[in-house]
Design an enzyme around this catalytic site. Structure first.
Site: not given
Ligand code: 5GP
Ligand code: MG
Length: 179
Positions: A48, A102-103, A106, A134, A162, A168
């Site tokens: 990402g 990181e992208d 969440d 977020k 994606d 992407r």
């Molecule tokens: P976390 O562990 O913080 O919940 O998740 C992080 C990962 O979930 C990110 O690196 C990404 O791959 C995916 N992710 C979380 N939110 C989004 C979103 O709104 N769109 C996309 N495409 N991927 C997301």
């Molecule tokens: Mg990621």
């Protein structure tokens, strides 16, 4: 394009490339300031963050190193369930100043696990740069040092992110339209 279709979903433009690059400028400026006398190692988390990584690194004025990491999750046999492991970390991080790229953060769980893994390589310091965050989705304490933008708890694609493998490549960021 104001609207795009990816698989079964329609997405509406949410952030333009211009807005995105202004945020990248701000993150780069902060890192350049904080690392003025250092040679950090950037650890870009694939897939990402590839676009953010390219835009960010072009704006870093210090000589620096770059490594790419892929997180692989697997089902453990123990009750701890899914574990994330690092794939591709060949270089030593010992005594280095590491900046994770990181992208998006969440729930924050991925980043917490990642920081733990990087910590075990005994770097001098770890900072985290995430392009998107977020805040409403993140219920755990994650140390984020550089944040490009805070966004609502909606699913987005584009700028490296994606939806089931697609999307992407878009230079803008799109938010899902609920139907
Ligand atoms: P976390 O562990 O913080 O919940 O998740 C992080 C990962 O979930 C990110 O690196 C990404 O791959 C995916 N992710 C979380 N939110 C989004 C979103 O709104 N769109 C996309 N495409 N991927 C997301
Ligand atoms: Mg990621």
């Amino acid at each position: 394009m104001e609207k795009i279709r990816v698989h079964d979903k329609v997405f509406q433009k949410y952030l333009s490339e211009k807005q995105i690059l202004e945020s990248v400028d701000a993150v780069a400026e902060a890192i350049n300031r904080d690392f003025a006398d250092k040679n950090p190692v950037f650890l870009s988390i694939l897939n990402g963050s590839f676009m953010f990584t390219a835009d960010l690194l072009k704006r870093i004025t210090r000589p620096c190193e770059l490594s790419f990491l892929k997180l692989a999750s697997y089902e453990g046999t123990s009750s701890t369930g899914k574990v994330k492991v690092l794939v591709g970390l060949n270089e030593s991080l010992a005594d280095r100043d590491v900046i994770i790229i990181e992208d998006i953060v969440d729930s924050g769980h991925t980043m917490v696990k990642l920081i733990e893994q990087v910590q075990s390589h005994k770097p001098a310091s770890i900072k985290v740069a995430t392009f998107l965050f977020k805040p409403d989705a993140c219920k755990i304490d994650v140390p984020l040092d550089y944040i490009g933008m805070r966004i609502p708890n909606d699913f987005i694609v584009g700028y490296g992110l994606d939806y089931d493998g697609l999307g992407r490549n878009f230079p803008d960021i799109y938010s899902v339209v609920e139907d």
